[in-house]
Enzyme design. Structure first.
Site, PDB file in Angstrom:
ATOM      1  CB  SER A   1       8.193   1.882 -54.422  1.00  0.00           C
ATOM      2  OG  SER A   1       7.957   1.823 -53.029  1.00  0.00           O
TER       3      SER A   1
ATOM      4  CG  HIS B   1      12.459   0.839 -53.811  1.00  0.00           C
ATOM      5  ND1 HIS B   1      13.798   1.167 -53.751  1.00  0.00           N
ATOM      6  CD2 HIS B   1      11.845   1.593 -52.879  1.00  0.00           C
ATOM      7  CE1 HIS B   1      13.976   2.101 -52.814  1.00  0.00           C
ATOM      8  NE2 HIS B   1      12.801   2.373 -52.269  1.00  0.00           N
TER       9      HIS B   1
ATOM     10  CG  ASP C   1      10.149   2.229 -49.669  1.00  0.00           C
ATOM     11  OD1 ASP C   1      11.315   2.631 -49.770  1.00  0.00           O
ATOM     12  OD2 ASP C   1       9.271   2.433 -50.537  1.00  0.00           O
TER      13      ASP C   1
ATOM     14  CG  MET D   1       9.372   3.074 -43.925  1.00  0.00           C
ATOM     15  SD  MET D   1       8.037   4.197 -44.350  1.00  0.00           S
ATOM     16  CE  MET D   1       8.182   4.215 -46.144  1.00  0.00           C
TER      17      MET D   1
ATOM     18  CG  HIS E   1      15.012   2.992 -49.184  1.00  0.00           C
ATOM     19  ND1 HIS E   1      14.127   3.971 -49.618  1.00  0.00           N
ATOM     20  CD2 HIS E   1      15.934   3.645 -48.416  1.00  0.00           C
ATOM     21  CE1 HIS E   1      14.493   5.136 -49.130  1.00  0.00           C
ATOM     22  NE2 HIS E   1      15.567   4.974 -48.391  1.00  0.00           N
TER      23      HIS E   1
ATOM     24  CG  MET F   1      13.688   5.160 -45.422  1.00  0.00           C
ATOM     25  SD  MET F   1      12.170   5.327 -46.371  1.00  0.00           S
ATOM     26  CE  MET F   1      12.014   3.652 -46.959  1.00  0.00           C
TER      27      MET F   1
ATOM     28  CG  MET G   1      15.671   9.681 -49.632  1.00  0.00           C
ATOM     29  SD  MET G   1      14.719   8.285 -50.284  1.00  0.00           S
ATOM     30  CE  MET G   1      13.037   8.927 -50.275  1.00  0.00           C
TER      31      MET G   1
ATOM     32  CG  PHE H   1       4.007   8.987 -45.726  1.00  0.00           C
ATOM     33  CD1 PHE H   1       3.121   8.116 -45.105  1.00  0.00           C
ATOM     34  CD2 PHE H   1       4.755   9.858 -44.938  1.00  0.00           C
ATOM     35  CE1 PHE H   1       2.973   8.120 -43.725  1.00  0.00           C
ATOM     36  CE2 PHE H   1       4.613   9.870 -43.558  1.00  0.00           C
ATOM     37  CZ  PHE H   1       3.727   8.995 -42.946  1.00  0.00           C
ATOM     38  N   GLY H   2       4.526   7.225 -49.849  1.00  0.00           N
ATOM     39  CA  GLY H   2       4.449   7.350 -51.302  1.00  0.00           C
ATOM     40  C   GLY H   2       3.582   8.540 -51.672  1.00  0.00           C
ATOM     41  N   GLY H   3       3.581   8.854 -52.952  1.00  0.00           N
ATOM     42  CA  GLY H   3       2.641   9.840 -53.472  1.00  0.00           C
ATOM     43  C   GLY H   3       2.992  11.299 -53.237  1.00  0.00           C
TER      44      GLY H   3
ATOM     45  CG  ASP I   1      12.792   6.157 -53.139  1.00  0.00           C
ATOM     46  OD1 ASP I   1      11.644   6.200 -53.608  1.00  0.00           O
ATOM     47  OD2 ASP I   1      13.093   5.533 -52.104  1.00  0.00           O
TER      48      ASP I   1
ATOM     49  N   GLY J   1       8.442  10.604 -55.927  1.00  0.00           N
ATOM     50  CA  GLY J   1       7.823  11.514 -56.887  1.00  0.00           C
ATOM     51  C   GLY J   1       8.273  11.319 -58.321  1.00  0.00           C
TER      52      GLY J   1
ATOM     53  N   GLY K   1       6.679   4.341 -57.221  1.00  0.00           N
ATOM     54  CA  GLY K   1       5.622   3.676 -56.467  1.00  0.00           C
ATOM     55  C   GLY K   1       4.263   4.011 -57.038  1.00  0.00           C
TER      56      GLY K   1
HETATM   57  C1  DX5 Z   1       9.316   7.029 -49.612  1.00  0.00           C
HETATM   58  C2  DX5 Z   1       9.824   5.740 -50.169  1.00  0.00           C
HETATM   59  C3  DX5 Z   1       9.583   5.586 -51.608  1.00  0.00           C
HETATM   60  C4  DX5 Z   1       8.144   5.608 -52.022  1.00  0.00           C
HETATM   61  C5  DX5 Z   1       8.088   6.267 -53.351  1.00  0.00           C
HETATM   62  O1  DX5 Z   1       9.692   7.092 -48.302  1.00  0.00           O
HETATM   63  O2  DX5 Z   1      11.231   5.601 -49.933  1.00  0.00           O
HETATM   64  O3  DX5 Z   1      10.238   4.429 -52.124  1.00  0.00           O
HETATM   65  O4  DX5 Z   1       7.565   4.338 -52.132  1.00  0.00           O
HETATM   66  O5  DX5 Z   1       6.758   6.446 -53.708  1.00  0.00           O
HETATM   67  P1  DX5 Z   1       6.351   7.401 -54.903  1.00  0.00           P
HETATM   68  O6  DX5 Z   1       6.993   6.868 -56.155  1.00  0.00           O
HETATM   69  O7  DX5 Z   1       4.869   7.287 -54.917  1.00  0.00           O
HETATM   70  O8  DX5 Z   1       6.841   8.786 -54.576  1.00  0.00           O
HETATM   71 ZN    ZN Z   2      12.313   3.945 -50.979  1.00  0.00          ZN
END
Ligand code: DX5
Ligand code: ZN
Length: 239
Positions: A6, A33, A35, A37, A66, A68, A160, A166-168, A197, A199, A219
């Site tokens: 990601s 990937h 994202d 938003m 993706h 969102m 999901m 958010f990532g992380g 997708d 964590g 990600g």
């Molecule tokens: C979250 C995104 C993910 C995100 C995943 O809203 O859809 O694609 O980048 O990030 P990690 O792998 O860090 O959870």
């Molecule tokens: Zn995503």
């Protein structure tokens, strides 16, 4: 195992450098990937179609976009036209997305009316006509069963495993049962993608794989790893 890094966790100011570095070493990502938003469907704002067009021109790796976003009927085609190989939208976007989102939550939808199903059918058709593969995504609060009627129509189902935005964040185990039931419904059959997708890392990826996922989004696990190329190939080796 297919793995889609990601780019949300890459360095946007040096994106080409980050992508080329992963593409050019040993194992190649199966998809990027991306994202998208809109600041409304999720409490964050990211990437427009022109940005996707530039990534397409710079990379040979297929693009997994993706969305969102609320009202995907308005914008999804732009991403197909920009070169997305897969365009995934959320079924919750066809319900009521007017309530303010509490922190650490996401929209959910409990059932789809005939009218909403018809709207989803129509968007799937339009994206196919534009040449893209199509995915349907569900947030943590939405039941996997809602996707089952579309099993023969789409190339991908996305579960999901975090509240999107958010990532992380940490992997939510509720995703595992959903992957298992979508696998039974035929979403992981030959040529079809069952994607998870949020964590995903070396600890949670084997659980997702065992439940039926065949495409992992990662990600922070990849872009924050000391050796990104090695992390990508370690994830791709997960059976
Ligand atoms: C979250 C995104 C993910 C995100 C995943 O809203 O859809 O694609 O980048 O990030 P990690 O792998 O860090 O959870
Ligand atoms: Zn995503």
């Amino acid at each position: 195992m297919l793995v889609a890094p990601s780019i949300l966790s890459a360095d946007f100011l040096n994106l080409e450098r980050d992508l080329k570095a992963l593409e050019g070493q040993g194992s190649v990502p199966d998809y990027w990937h991306i994202d998208v938003m809109d600041g409304h469907f999720v409490p964050n704002l990211t990437i427009g179609p022109e940005f996707v067009r530039r990534i397409k021109a710079a990379s040979r790796v297929p693009l997994d976009v993706h969305l969102m976003i609320d009202n995907p009927q308005a914008a999804a085609l732009w991403y197909a036209q920009a070169g997305a190989d897969l365009v995934t939208f959320h079924v919750e976007a066809f319900g009521d997305c007017s309530a303010p989102l509490a922190k650490g939550s996401s929209y959910q939808i409990d059932n789809l009316t005939t009218k909403q199903q018809a709207e989803i059918d129509r968007l799937i058709d339009r994206l196919h006509q534009a040449g893209a593969g199509v995915g349907l995504a569900i947030n943590p609060g939405t039941l996997a069963e809602l996707l089952v009627p579309f099993a023969g129509q789409v190339e991908l189902a996305l579960v999901m495993s975090v509240h999107p935005g958010f990532g992380g964040q940490s992997f939510m185990p509720v995703a595992l049962d959903k992957l298992a039931s979508l696998r039974v419904a035929g979403f992981a059959e030959a040529g079809r993608l069952l994607e998870v997708d949020g964590g995903v890392n070396l600890e949670t990826a084997p659980q997702a794989a065992a439940a039926g996922a065949n495409l992992l989004v990662a990600g922070s696990a990849i872009f924050h790893a000391p050796d990104r190329a090695r992390m990508l190939s370690d994830l791709q080796r997960i059976a």
